[in-house]
Structure formats: C-alpha cells, structure tokens
Design a protein around this motif. Sequence first.
Motif, PDB file in Angstrom:
ATOM      1  N   ASP A  46       0.816  -1.205   0.000  1.00  0.00           N
ATOM      2  CA  ASP A  46       0.000   0.000   0.000  1.00  0.00           C
ATOM      3  C   ASP A  46       0.853   1.260   0.000  1.00  0.00           C
ATOM      4  O   ASP A  46       1.966   1.286   0.533  1.00  0.00           O
ATOM      5  N   ASP A  47       0.290   2.320  -0.591  1.00  0.00           N
ATOM      6  CA  ASP A  47       0.777   3.671  -0.359  1.00  0.00           C
ATOM      7  C   ASP A  47       0.110   4.159   0.916  1.00  0.00           C
ATOM      8  O   ASP A  47      -1.090   3.899   1.123  1.00  0.00           O
ATOM      9  N   CYS A  48       0.854   4.884   1.754  1.00  0.00           N
ATOM     10  CA  CYS A  48       0.296   5.303   3.042  1.00  0.00           C
ATOM     11  C   CYS A  48       0.376   6.814   3.225  1.00  0.00           C
ATOM     12  O   CYS A  48       1.343   7.454   2.811  1.00  0.00           O
ATOM     13  N   ILE A  49      -0.650   7.369   3.859  1.00  0.00           N
ATOM     14  CA  ILE A  49      -0.669   8.752   4.310  1.00  0.00           C
ATOM     15  C   ILE A  49      -0.812   8.712   5.824  1.00  0.00           C
ATOM     16  O   ILE A  49      -1.753   8.100   6.347  1.00  0.00           O
ATOM     17  N   HIS A  50       0.115   9.338   6.540  1.00  0.00           N
ATOM     18  CA  HIS A  50       0.083   9.344   7.998  1.00  0.00           C
ATOM     19  C   HIS A  50      -0.216  10.749   8.509  1.00  0.00           C
ATOM     20  O   HIS A  50       0.509  11.695   8.199  1.00  0.00           O
ATOM     21  N   LEU A  51      -1.299  10.900   9.259  1.00  0.00           N
ATOM     22  CA  LEU A  51      -1.628  12.154   9.938  1.00  0.00           C
ATOM     23  C   LEU A  51      -1.312  11.955  11.406  1.00  0.00           C
ATOM     24  O   LEU A  51      -2.168  11.575  12.214  1.00  0.00           O
ATOM     25  N   GLU A  52      -0.041  12.167  11.754  1.00  0.00           N
ATOM     26  CA  GLU A  52       0.449  11.778  13.083  1.00  0.00           C
ATOM     27  C   GLU A  52      -0.243  12.533  14.208  1.00  0.00           C
ATOM     28  O   GLU A  52      -0.476  11.972  15.285  1.00  0.00           O
ATOM     29  N   LYS A  53      -0.562  13.806  13.994  1.00  0.00           N
ATOM     30  CA  LYS A  53      -1.214  14.598  15.043  1.00  0.00           C
ATOM     31  C   LYS A  53      -2.516  13.956  15.487  1.00  0.00           C
ATOM     32  O   LYS A  53      -2.879  13.997  16.661  1.00  0.00           O
ATOM     33  N   HIS A  54      -3.224  13.339  14.562  1.00  0.00           N
ATOM     34  CA  HIS A  54      -4.542  12.763  14.856  1.00  0.00           C
ATOM     35  C   HIS A  54      -4.513  11.242  14.946  1.00  0.00           C
ATOM     36  O   HIS A  54      -5.552  10.622  15.182  1.00  0.00           O
ATOM     37  N   GLY A  55      -3.337  10.622  14.751  1.00  0.00           N
ATOM     38  CA  GLY A  55      -3.241   9.167  14.830  1.00  0.00           C
ATOM     39  C   GLY A  55      -3.968   8.453  13.715  1.00  0.00           C
ATOM     40  O   GLY A  55      -4.464   7.329  13.903  1.00  0.00           O
ATOM     41  N   ILE A  56      -4.032   9.067  12.534  1.00  0.00           N
ATOM     42  CA  ILE A  56      -4.790   8.520  11.403  1.00  0.00           C
ATOM     43  C   ILE A  56      -3.832   8.024  10.327  1.00  0.00           C
ATOM     44  O   ILE A  56      -2.846   8.691  10.003  1.00  0.00           O
ATOM     45  N   THR A  57      -4.116   6.835   9.778  1.00  0.00           N
ATOM     46  CA  THR A  57      -3.349   6.291   8.663  1.00  0.00           C
ATOM     47  C   THR A  57      -4.303   5.927   7.522  1.00  0.00           C
ATOM     48  O   THR A  57      -5.336   5.279   7.754  1.00  0.00           O
ATOM     49  N   GLU A  97      -3.774   0.870  -7.659  1.00  0.00           N
ATOM     50  CA  GLU A  97      -4.808   1.823  -8.065  1.00  0.00           C
ATOM     51  C   GLU A  97      -4.201   2.940  -8.918  1.00  0.00           C
ATOM     52  O   GLU A  97      -2.991   3.194  -8.883  1.00  0.00           O
ATOM     53  N   ILE A  98      -5.069   3.624  -9.684  1.00  0.00           N
ATOM     54  CA  ILE A  98      -4.620   4.752 -10.512  1.00  0.00           C
ATOM     55  C   ILE A  98      -4.129   5.888  -9.634  1.00  0.00           C
ATOM     56  O   ILE A  98      -3.119   6.533  -9.913  1.00  0.00           O
ATOM     57  N   TYR A  99      -4.858   6.150  -8.533  1.00  0.00           N
ATOM     58  CA  TYR A  99      -4.491   7.226  -7.622  1.00  0.00           C
ATOM     59  C   TYR A  99      -3.509   6.711  -6.576  1.00  0.00           C
ATOM     60  O   TYR A  99      -3.661   5.591  -6.056  1.00  0.00           O
ATOM     61  N   ASP A 100      -2.509   7.543  -6.243  1.00  0.00           N
ATOM     62  CA  ASP A 100      -1.600   7.171  -5.166  1.00  0.00           C
ATOM     63  C   ASP A 100      -1.637   8.255  -4.092  1.00  0.00           C
ATOM     64  O   ASP A 100      -2.413   9.216  -4.173  1.00  0.00           O
ATOM     65  N   ALA A 101      -0.782   8.125  -3.082  1.00  0.00           N
ATOM     66  CA  ALA A 101      -0.806   9.030  -1.931  1.00  0.00           C
ATOM     67  C   ALA A 101      -0.554  10.477  -2.332  1.00  0.00           C
ATOM     68  O   ALA A 101      -1.054  11.409  -1.680  1.00  0.00           O
ATOM     69  N   ASN A 102       0.201  10.699  -3.408  1.00  0.00           N
ATOM     70  CA  ASN A 102       0.490  12.068  -3.844  1.00  0.00           C
ATOM     71  C   ASN A 102      -0.715  12.753  -4.473  1.00  0.00           C
ATOM     72  O   ASN A 102      -0.749  13.980  -4.584  1.00  0.00           O
ATOM     73  N   ASP A 103      -1.697  11.965  -4.909  1.00  0.00           N
ATOM     74  CA  ASP A 103      -2.884  12.527  -5.568  1.00  0.00           C
ATOM     75  C   ASP A 103      -4.009  12.840  -4.598  1.00  0.00           C
ATOM     76  O   ASP A 103      -4.999  13.475  -4.970  1.00  0.00           O
ATOM     77  N   ILE A 104      -3.864  12.388  -3.353  1.00  0.00           N
ATOM     78  CA  ILE A 104      -4.992  12.395  -2.416  1.00  0.00           C
ATOM     79  C   ILE A 104      -4.763  13.401  -1.296  1.00  0.00           C
ATOM     80  O   ILE A 104      -3.662  13.503  -0.747  1.00  0.00           O
ATOM     81  N   ASN A 105      -5.817  14.135  -0.960  1.00  0.00           N
ATOM     82  CA  ASN A 105      -5.773  15.073   0.159  1.00  0.00           C
ATOM     83  C   ASN A 105      -6.756  14.612   1.230  1.00  0.00           C
ATOM     84  O   ASN A 105      -7.904  14.285   0.936  1.00  0.00           O
TER      85      ASN A 105
END
Length: 369
Positions: free
Chosen positions: A7-18, A25-33
């Motif tokens: 998997d490609d991963c996005i980590h929002l450390e302040k909120h403990g969200i991954t 997939e066509i979209y990767d972590a760089n395409d997603i907000n």
Amino acid sequence: MDDDEEDDCIHLEKHGITVRISKYEIYDANDINVEVIEDVPPELELKEKEAIISVGLKMTPSEAIFDSPVKVTMPHCGIFTQPEAAEICTYYRKSASSSFCAIPSTSTSTPWCVVRDRDLDIYLNHFSEYWIVAAIKWAFLGKRVICTPNIPVSPKKDDVHVVFVQVRDENVKGETLYGYEAPMLGEQFLLRWYSSALNITCPESTKKNIPKTLEESELCYLSNQRVMFKVDTRDIQGNKVILQFILKQHTEKEIFVPMNLIAPLTNQHKHDPHASIAAEDDVPSTARKVTDKTLIELAEHIPPSHYYNLSINLGIEYNIARNILSRHRDDNVEAMRECFSMWKNKLAPSVDDLNKLLTDVELGMLFVR
C-alpha cells in the motif's frame, strides 16, 4: 507480508490517522488530500439515540473511485462492551452545500467499519466528507472525553474574568484559545448514556454551586464544548485563587487549578518613566483601538460554526460573507480576517467595541485584554 509493502500510506500523526491505498490503483498518496474536521457541521443531523465517535474526514479528489477499498485507521472515543457488536452508520456528503446521507455499516456495504476498543477501520471506494456514528444500544456504553480548564493569561486582580472548561471527545485535539492558557493537562472523564446530563460547577465563580449543564443530546454531537464561568477577583485576598471545577454525571471528578493574579499598577507606577510599557495596558478599552495584529490572531480562534453569525454582526450581509468564504476556498481563517478588515476599516472600532461584539455572538471567552 506487511500491509505497507502493498500500500501507499498517508500518515496524519497529530490525529493518529493512517490512510492506505493499494499500489495497484490509478491514484496514489500524492494525488490524495485528507482533511481532518473537528467542528461538527450544523447540517449533520443525527437520529435519536446516535452519537458521533470520531473526527470527520474530508477526502479528495471527489471523482476518485477505487477497485480495492481505501482503508482508513483512526482513533475513536466510544466505550463499547463488545466493539465487534457495535452498530455503526457512516454519514457522508459530496460537498459543503449538500445534505448528509446515512449508510449502515455491514460486511457487504461500502463504506463499512471494523471497530476495536480504541480505534476503527473504515473502508471506502470513493471520497466524500465522512462522519462515523454509533447507535446508542447495549454494546455502546458511552464516550471518553477530556476536560481541560482554561484561564486568562496574566489575569489582573480586582477584575472579573471569564474562565472555562473545554470538554472534548478524547480523539479531538482541541486548541487553547487566544488570550488563554491551559495550566494543566486535561483529565479524562467517562460519559455514560442514560445517566443524565453532564453538570459542571465552579464554586469560586459568580454561579457558586449552580451547575452549568451539557445535555445528553449535546454530548452525542460533542467534539469540543466550552463551559464558561465568571470569576470575580475584586474581593480575593492575596494574589492567587484556587479554582475548583466539579464534573458530575455517572461519576464525579474534581479538578483544581491555580490562577495567579497580577496586582494593578499604583499611581506611583503609572508615573514611573520606566513603567511606560506596562502603563499602556491601563488605557481604557474604550479608548484603545483594535489593531490589525489583534484581528489577524483572533481570526485563528473563531470556530467555523460562528463564521456567518459573526460576519452578520460585523455588518456584512450573508451573501457577501458567503462569497468571501468561497473566494478563500472555504478557508474560515482567511475569510474571517477579510471580514474583520472590512469592519475595522469602516468603523475604526475600539477594543471595547470588539469585546462587546464577541459577547453578542457567545464568544466571550475570546475577550481581548
């Protein structure tokens, strides 16, 4: 094999969200907000016996569709006897102007949730704004909240001050308001359903032992509430007062906080040339003009839910306020700064005018001193 290898991963450390997106997939972590929303939008209307248990998520691009569901792992504030038996519903909407739709979570639905003691996974095949809600039934006992007293920075003796207790869901970070400080870490408190409202008293306040109340209906939506009290220090002996906050619902908890008071300047000090900077603070608030710096900082602490009400009280018509917010791409802080600037340039208001305005829109805790 580790999930992160696939998997490609996005980590929002302040909120403990991954956030995990399949590498196929066509979209990767760089395409997603991924935007975390802590203030519950007024358009979100829960059904009876439902409660929000997580922060909201706004994920873009909205046109993205996934063959393999995107997996979001995030903390929640729910207290469950059996998390796997929790009845979960996901509320979602495509845009801020849309109404919310509710989808019960099942193993065959999308989105669907897997709940554990302290966190959950939500699986998504498209992006929207999402809120995770639990049904108040036998498996869902209540919520974990954090209660944090906030006191003014450098409060003067012989004055009346606004203090408050910030009550927030455990998974919501919250922020200290402009002009205030949290002298201690927040205390955890367990809210139980069907155990009446949450009552908070501050015996040292002007309310004495009369409680301020958060009803159970408010606790269902609770992300961040501020329960305010006035403390009159004009008859206080000494330069310190110990504030006691008593929280009572299913259980009872006491929180003690010191508030150190600053003695007012004497006439001798006011004429001391070395005390000129301090003496400026004693200029009456009716005479002191509001500065750009004050308004720029204040805008950061205006809750998004107060934007329109405050703008209207600033003399800005609703449609104009809406256009300002749209022009700033729904950035409430920048939009609020523009509204403040329009008000200041038109009226040249005093600090007293600003404080009266804040009181009128129930933001008295943001008093400028």
